[in-house]
Design a protein around this motif. Structure first.
Motif, PDB file in Angstrom:
ATOM      1  N   ALA A   1       0.833  -1.206   0.000  1.00  0.00           N
ATOM      2  CA  ALA A   1       0.000   0.000   0.000  1.00  0.00           C
ATOM      3  C   ALA A   1       0.868   1.257   0.000  1.00  0.00           C
ATOM      4  N   VAL A   2       1.948   1.221   0.758  1.00  0.00           N
ATOM      5  CA  VAL A   2       2.879   2.350   0.779  1.00  0.00           C
ATOM      6  C   VAL A   2       3.516   2.533  -0.596  1.00  0.00           C
ATOM      7  N   ALA A   3       3.899   1.436  -1.231  1.00  0.00           N
ATOM      8  CA  ALA A   3       4.500   1.507  -2.571  1.00  0.00           C
ATOM      9  C   ALA A   3       3.537   2.140  -3.567  1.00  0.00           C
ATOM     10  N   ALA A   4       2.261   1.774  -3.482  1.00  0.00           N
ATOM     11  CA  ALA A   4       1.261   2.342  -4.386  1.00  0.00           C
ATOM     12  C   ALA A   4       1.112   3.847  -4.163  1.00  0.00           C
ATOM     13  N   GLN A   5       1.148   4.272  -2.888  1.00  0.00           N
ATOM     14  CA  GLN A   5       1.026   5.701  -2.580  1.00  0.00           C
ATOM     15  C   GLN A   5       2.243   6.474  -3.081  1.00  0.00           C
ATOM     16  N   ILE A   6       3.420   5.865  -2.997  1.00  0.00           N
ATOM     17  CA  ILE A   6       4.636   6.517  -3.493  1.00  0.00           C
ATOM     18  C   ILE A   6       4.535   6.741  -5.003  1.00  0.00           C
ATOM     19  N   VAL A   7       4.065   5.730  -5.722  1.00  0.00           N
ATOM     20  CA  VAL A   7       3.888   5.854  -7.174  1.00  0.00           C
ATOM     21  C   VAL A   7       2.888   6.972  -7.494  1.00  0.00           C
ATOM     22  N   HIS A   8       1.792   7.001  -6.729  1.00  0.00           N
ATOM     23  CA  HIS A   8       0.784   8.051  -6.936  1.00  0.00           C
ATOM     24  C   HIS A   8       1.378   9.435  -6.707  1.00  0.00           C
ATOM     25  N   ARG A   9       2.161   9.583  -5.648  1.00  0.00           N
ATOM     26  CA  ARG A   9       2.729  10.898  -5.336  1.00  0.00           C
ATOM     27  C   ARG A   9       3.786  11.304  -6.356  1.00  0.00           C
ATOM     28  N   LEU A  10       4.466  10.348  -6.962  1.00  0.00           N
ATOM     29  CA  LEU A  10       5.410  10.675  -8.033  1.00  0.00           C
ATOM     30  C   LEU A  10       4.680  11.196  -9.258  1.00  0.00           C
ATOM     31  N   MET A  11       3.486  10.668  -9.496  1.00  0.00           N
ATOM     32  CA  MET A  11       2.687  11.102 -10.643  1.00  0.00           C
ATOM     33  C   MET A  11       1.941  12.401 -10.356  1.00  0.00           C
ATOM     34  N   VAL A  12       1.574  12.604  -9.080  1.00  0.00           N
ATOM     35  CA  VAL A  12       0.850  13.821  -8.681  1.00  0.00           C
ATOM     36  C   VAL A  12       1.629  14.467  -7.537  1.00  0.00           C
ATOM     37  N   PRO A  13       2.676  15.231  -7.845  1.00  0.00           N
ATOM     38  CA  PRO A  13       3.535  15.803  -6.793  1.00  0.00           C
ATOM     39  C   PRO A  13       2.775  16.793  -5.906  1.00  0.00           C
ATOM     40  N   ALA A  14       3.206  16.873  -4.654  1.00  0.00           N
ATOM     41  CA  ALA A  14       2.630  17.838  -3.701  1.00  0.00           C
ATOM     42  C   ALA A  14       3.639  18.063  -2.590  1.00  0.00           C
TER      43      ALA A  14
END
Length: 206
Positions: A93-106
């Motif tokens: 789940a953490v890995a998926a969130q990291i990928v999401h944040r790389l695609m949608v930076p904040a």
């Protein structure tokens, strides 16, 4: 004349102590998950979200550990095996969130990260203190101890990440710490799974 031999009474007393400790740490982690996940979503911190998922995994782990207290070695090993799977699921789940944040930076809110990492550190420090005396009793409590020790490292990492976000004005420190937590969760899952498999083989031979 007593109703049980000394060794049997000692095991019963140990099981009662384990149940009491697990109920307390289960309640602490359940509350902390609810608090931390709200803080993580509000602050847009991947590291804080990873920390909150770790609390959820711990709450489930403590619940399973409570179920395993007083049961045979074979059952304890099977429960520990399941707990290792839960830790691995949290890592995914953490890995998926990291990928999401790389695609949608904040850029996360560092004040929220710092404050809630310290609150979590206090809560998990209490859990670690309560579990200290149980850490070598059996595979069930050893896996619980593993989870609690990881929590302290995770909380400190998030606090450091909050400071780095403040200094740099960038979201990269948050992602770097999230990656470190991903590695920590994965390593912990592998260790718990390996120990559980070894205990399961030993219990099967007996």
């Amino acid at each position: 004349m007593t109703d049980c031999c000394d060794s049997h009474c000692a095991v019963d007393a140990r099981d009662d102590r384990q149940r009491g400790t697990l109920r307390v740490v289960l309640a602490i982690n359940g509350v902390m998950f609810a608090v931390m996940v709200v803080a993580a979503l509000w602050s847009q911190s991947t590291a804080l979200l990873a920390d909150s998922l770790d609390n959820l995994g711990d709450a489930l782990t403590y619940g399973l550990s409570l179920f395993a207290v007083g049961r045979g070695d074979h059952m304890k090993a099977r429960v520990a095996l399941f707990k290792g799977g839960l830790i691995l699921l949290a890592a995914m789940a953490v890995a998926a969130q990291i990928v999401h944040r790389l695609m949608v930076p904040a850029v996360p809110v560092f004040e929220m990260m710092g404050l809630f990492s310290l609150i979590a550190l206090g809560a998990n420090g209490t859990c670690l203190y309560l579990l200290w005396r149980h850490r070598h009793e059996d595979v069930n409590m050893a896996s619980v101890w593993e989870c609690s020790r990881n929590d302290i490292a995770a909380n400190l990492s998030v606090f450091v990440a909050a400071g780095a976000v403040w200094l740099t004005g960038s979201g990269w420190p948050d992602l770097v710490v999230a990656l470190c937590l991903l590695w920590l969760l994965t390593r912990s899952a592998i260790r718990v799974l390996m120990n559980a498999r070894a205990e399961l083989r030993k219990a099967t031979r007996h």
